[in-house]
Design a protein around this motif. Structure first.
Motif, PDB file in Angstrom:
ATOM      1  N   MET A 174       0.827  -1.178   0.000  1.00 36.35           N
ATOM      2  CA  MET A 174       0.000   0.000   0.000  1.00 36.35           C
ATOM      3  C   MET A 174       0.875   1.246   0.000  1.00 36.35           C
ATOM      4  O   MET A 174       1.762   1.377   0.828  1.00 36.35           O
ATOM      5  CB  MET A 174      -0.827   0.008   1.272  1.00 36.35           C
ATOM      6  N   THR A 175       0.586   2.125  -0.932  1.00 35.08           N
ATOM      7  CA  THR A 175       1.366   3.359  -0.988  1.00 35.08           C
ATOM      8  C   THR A 175       0.489   4.524  -0.584  1.00 35.08           C
ATOM      9  O   THR A 175      -0.732   4.511  -0.757  1.00 35.08           O
ATOM     10  CB  THR A 175       1.918   3.596  -2.405  1.00 35.08           C
ATOM     11  N   LYS A 176       1.138   5.550  -0.051  1.00 35.92           N
ATOM     12  CA  LYS A 176       0.386   6.732   0.350  1.00 35.92           C
ATOM     13  C   LYS A 176       0.200   7.651  -0.844  1.00 35.92           C
ATOM     14  O   LYS A 176       1.100   7.801  -1.670  1.00 35.92           O
ATOM     15  CB  LYS A 176       1.136   7.502   1.434  1.00 35.92           C
ATOM     16  N   SER A 177      -0.927   8.285  -0.904  1.00 31.52           N
ATOM     17  CA  SER A 177      -1.125   9.271  -1.957  1.00 31.52           C
ATOM     18  C   SER A 177      -0.475  10.578  -1.536  1.00 31.52           C
ATOM     19  O   SER A 177      -0.105  10.782  -0.388  1.00 31.52           O
ATOM     20  CB  SER A 177      -2.622   9.479  -2.210  1.00 31.52           C
ATOM     21  N   SER A 178      -0.333  11.490  -2.476  1.00 32.85           N
ATOM     22  CA  SER A 178       0.335  12.759  -2.180  1.00 32.85           C
ATOM     23  C   SER A 178      -0.497  13.595  -1.204  1.00 32.85           C
ATOM     24  O   SER A 178       0.061  14.342  -0.393  1.00 32.85           O
ATOM     25  CB  SER A 178       0.602  13.545  -3.453  1.00 32.85           C
ATOM     26  N   THR A 179      -1.825  13.452  -1.227  1.00 35.09           N
ATOM     27  CA  THR A 179      -2.648  14.219  -0.278  1.00 35.09           C
ATOM     28  C   THR A 179      -2.468  13.697   1.138  1.00 35.09           C
ATOM     29  O   THR A 179      -2.427  14.473   2.081  1.00 35.09           O
ATOM     30  CB  THR A 179      -4.145  14.166  -0.662  1.00 35.09           C
ATOM     31  N   ASP A 180      -2.322  12.382   1.296  1.00 34.13           N
ATOM     32  CA  ASP A 180      -2.052  11.811   2.616  1.00 34.13           C
ATOM     33  C   ASP A 180      -0.722  12.318   3.159  1.00 34.13           C
ATOM     34  O   ASP A 180      -0.593  12.627   4.334  1.00 34.13           O
ATOM     35  CB  ASP A 180      -2.032  10.281   2.570  1.00 34.13           C
ATOM     36  N   GLU A 181       0.280  12.390   2.265  1.00 36.13           N
ATOM     37  CA  GLU A 181       1.593  12.861   2.694  1.00 36.13           C
ATOM     38  C   GLU A 181       1.548  14.325   3.088  1.00 36.13           C
ATOM     39  O   GLU A 181       2.164  14.731   4.059  1.00 36.13           O
ATOM     40  CB  GLU A 181       2.626  12.623   1.595  1.00 36.13           C
ATOM     41  N   THR A 182       0.803  15.153   2.342  1.00 36.62           N
ATOM     42  CA  THR A 182       0.714  16.578   2.694  1.00 36.62           C
ATOM     43  C   THR A 182      -0.042  16.771   3.987  1.00 36.62           C
ATOM     44  O   THR A 182       0.334  17.634   4.777  1.00 36.62           O
ATOM     45  CB  THR A 182       0.014  17.398   1.594  1.00 36.62           C
ATOM     46  N   ILE A 183      -1.044  15.955   4.227  1.00 39.32           N
ATOM     47  CA  ILE A 183      -1.785  16.065   5.488  1.00 39.32           C
ATOM     48  C   ILE A 183      -0.871  15.710   6.655  1.00 39.32           C
ATOM     49  O   ILE A 183      -0.841  16.413   7.662  1.00 39.32           O
ATOM     50  CB  ILE A 183      -3.037  15.157   5.461  1.00 39.32           C
ATOM     51  N   SER A 184      -0.097  14.640   6.506  1.00 33.68           N
ATOM     52  CA  SER A 184       0.794  14.257   7.604  1.00 33.68           C
ATOM     53  C   SER A 184       1.916  15.278   7.786  1.00 33.68           C
ATOM     54  O   SER A 184       2.341  15.534   8.906  1.00 33.68           O
ATOM     55  CB  SER A 184       1.357  12.857   7.394  1.00 33.68           C
ATOM     56  N   VAL A 185       2.388  15.883   6.708  1.00 36.95           N
ATOM     57  CA  VAL A 185       3.414  16.924   6.818  1.00 36.95           C
ATOM     58  C   VAL A 185       2.838  18.134   7.536  1.00 36.95           C
ATOM     59  O   VAL A 185       3.472  18.696   8.436  1.00 36.95           O
ATOM     60  CB  VAL A 185       3.962  17.312   5.419  1.00 36.95           C
ATOM     61  N   LYS A 186       1.632  18.538   7.172  1.00 36.33           N
ATOM     62  CA  LYS A 186       0.994  19.685   7.833  1.00 36.33           C
ATOM     63  C   LYS A 186       0.751  19.385   9.313  1.00 36.33           C
ATOM     64  O   LYS A 186       0.935  20.257  10.166  1.00 36.33           O
ATOM     65  CB  LYS A 186      -0.326  20.040   7.146  1.00 36.33           C
ATOM     66  N   MET A 230       2.524  17.363  11.228  1.00 35.73           N
ATOM     67  CA  MET A 230       3.834  17.435  11.891  1.00 35.73           C
ATOM     68  C   MET A 230       4.269  18.886  12.087  1.00 35.73           C
ATOM     69  O   MET A 230       4.821  19.243  13.126  1.00 35.73           O
ATOM     70  CB  MET A 230       4.894  16.686  11.086  1.00 35.73           C
ATOM     71  N   GLU A 231       4.014  19.748  11.095  1.00 36.06           N
ATOM     72  CA  GLU A 231       4.370  21.158  11.224  1.00 36.06           C
ATOM     73  C   GLU A 231       3.586  21.809  12.367  1.00 36.06           C
ATOM     74  O   GLU A 231       4.137  22.609  13.129  1.00 36.06           O
ATOM     75  CB  GLU A 231       4.121  21.904   9.921  1.00 36.06           C
ATOM     76  N   ARG A 232       2.304  21.466  12.499  1.00 41.93           N
ATOM     77  CA  ARG A 232       1.505  22.019  13.601  1.00 41.93           C
ATOM     78  C   ARG A 232       2.013  21.532  14.953  1.00 41.93           C
ATOM     79  O   ARG A 232       2.075  22.291  15.910  1.00 41.93           O
ATOM     80  CB  ARG A 232       0.028  21.648  13.431  1.00 41.93           C
ATOM     81  N   ILE A 233       2.399  20.265  15.021  1.00 39.73           N
ATOM     82  CA  ILE A 233       2.944  19.729  16.271  1.00 39.73           C
ATOM     83  C   ILE A 233       4.245  20.447  16.620  1.00 39.73           C
ATOM     84  O   ILE A 233       4.463  20.860  17.759  1.00 39.73           O
ATOM     85  CB  ILE A 233       3.153  18.205  16.151  1.00 39.73           C
ATOM     86  N   GLU A 234       5.123  20.636  15.620  1.00 39.95           N
ATOM     87  CA  GLU A 234       6.384  21.335  15.858  1.00 39.95           C
ATOM     88  C   GLU A 234       6.142  22.778  16.287  1.00 39.95           C
ATOM     89  O   GLU A 234       6.835  23.302  17.164  1.00 39.95           O
ATOM     90  CB  GLU A 234       7.260  21.298  14.604  1.00 39.95           C
ATOM     91  N   GLN A 235       5.160  23.439  15.674  1.00 36.93           N
ATOM     92  CA  GLN A 235       4.800  24.807  16.077  1.00 36.93           C
ATOM     93  C   GLN A 235       4.357  24.845  17.536  1.00 36.93           C
ATOM     94  O   GLN A 235       4.742  25.742  18.281  1.00 36.93           O
ATOM     95  CB  GLN A 235       3.658  25.341  15.213  1.00 36.93           C
ATOM     96  N   GLY A 236       3.574  23.873  17.941  1.00 35.00           N
ATOM     97  CA  GLY A 236       3.127  23.796  19.325  1.00 35.00           C
ATOM     98  C   GLY A 236       4.290  23.614  20.279  1.00 35.00           C
ATOM     99  O   GLY A 236       4.355  24.252  21.328  1.00 35.00           O
ATOM    100  N   PHE A 237       5.231  22.746  19.894  1.00 34.84           N
ATOM    101  CA  PHE A 237       6.427  22.552  20.724  1.00 34.84           C
ATOM    102  C   PHE A 237       7.207  23.849  20.859  1.00 34.84           C
ATOM    103  O   PHE A 237       7.642  24.221  21.936  1.00 34.84           O
ATOM    104  CB  PHE A 237       7.334  21.466  20.146  1.00 34.84           C
ATOM    105  N   ARG A 238       7.402  24.539  19.730  1.00 41.17           N
ATOM    106  CA  ARG A 238       8.147  25.798  19.772  1.00 41.17           C
ATOM    107  C   ARG A 238       7.448  26.828  20.647  1.00 41.17           C
ATOM    108  O   ARG A 238       8.080  27.526  21.446  1.00 41.17           O
ATOM    109  CB  ARG A 238       8.322  26.358  18.356  1.00 41.17           C
ATOM    110  N   ARG A 239       6.131  26.911  20.524  1.00 42.36           N
ATOM    111  CA  ARG A 239       5.363  27.885  21.307  1.00 42.36           C
ATOM    112  C   ARG A 239       5.488  27.580  22.805  1.00 42.36           C
ATOM    113  O   ARG A 239       5.735  28.479  23.619  1.00 42.36           O
ATOM    114  CB  ARG A 239       3.896  27.844  20.876  1.00 42.36           C
ATOM    115  N   ARG A 240       5.339  26.303  23.168  1.00 44.03           N
ATOM    116  CA  ARG A 240       5.461  25.930  24.584  1.00 44.03           C
ATOM    117  C   ARG A 240       6.878  26.123  25.101  1.00 44.03           C
ATOM    118  O   ARG A 240       7.088  26.518  26.247  1.00 44.03           O
ATOM    119  CB  ARG A 240       5.007  24.496  24.791  1.00 44.03           C
ATOM    120  N   THR A 241       7.865  25.859  24.247  1.00 43.98           N
ATOM    121  CA  THR A 241       9.261  26.049  24.649  1.00 43.98           C
ATOM    122  C   THR A 241       9.537  27.523  24.933  1.00 43.98           C
ATOM    123  O   THR A 241      10.161  27.864  25.938  1.00 43.98           O
ATOM    124  CB  THR A 241      10.212  25.538  23.547  1.00 43.98           C
ATOM    125  N   MET A 242       9.084  28.395  24.071  1.00 42.12           N
ATOM    126  CA  MET A 242       9.296  29.829  24.278  1.00 42.12           C
ATOM    127  C   MET A 242       8.568  30.315  25.520  1.00 42.12           C
ATOM    128  O   MET A 242       9.083  31.132  26.285  1.00 42.12           O
ATOM    129  CB  MET A 242       8.837  30.622  23.047  1.00 42.12           C
TER     130      MET A 242
END
Length: 77
Positions: free
Chosen positions: A1-13, A15-27
């Motif tokens: 089973m391969t992921k479609s490009s929309t699945d990959e963009t959703i997971s990338v987005k 991860m970016e939101r999770i990283e943003q949350g980490f940065r916000r809490r760290t600051m």
């Protein structure tokens, strides 16, 4: 089973939101630590001094036990 490009963009987005949350809490945590005053430290020690003293006393007492007592305390059947 391969992921479609929309699945990959959703997971990338996601991860970016999770990283943003980490940065916000760290600051936020960094700002709180930088704003600790001498009065805050005094309040903490007044509120928790007895507990800290007790923990240190137990550790010092434990370290001063003879080795044969340590073995019997550690491996008590």
């Amino acid at each position: 089973m391969t992921k479609s490009s929309t699945d990959e963009t959703i997971s990338v987005k996601r991860m970016e939101r999770i990283e943003q949350g980490f940065r916000r809490r760290t600051m936020s945590a960094k700002k709180r630590v930088q704003n600790i005053s001498r009065e805050d430290v005094k309040k903490f020690l007044n509120n928790n001094g007895f507990v800290l003293f007790t923990v240190v006393a137990v550790i010092v007492g434990w370290c001063q036990l003879p080795e044969d007592n340590l073995v019997s305390l550690t491996f008590n059947k």
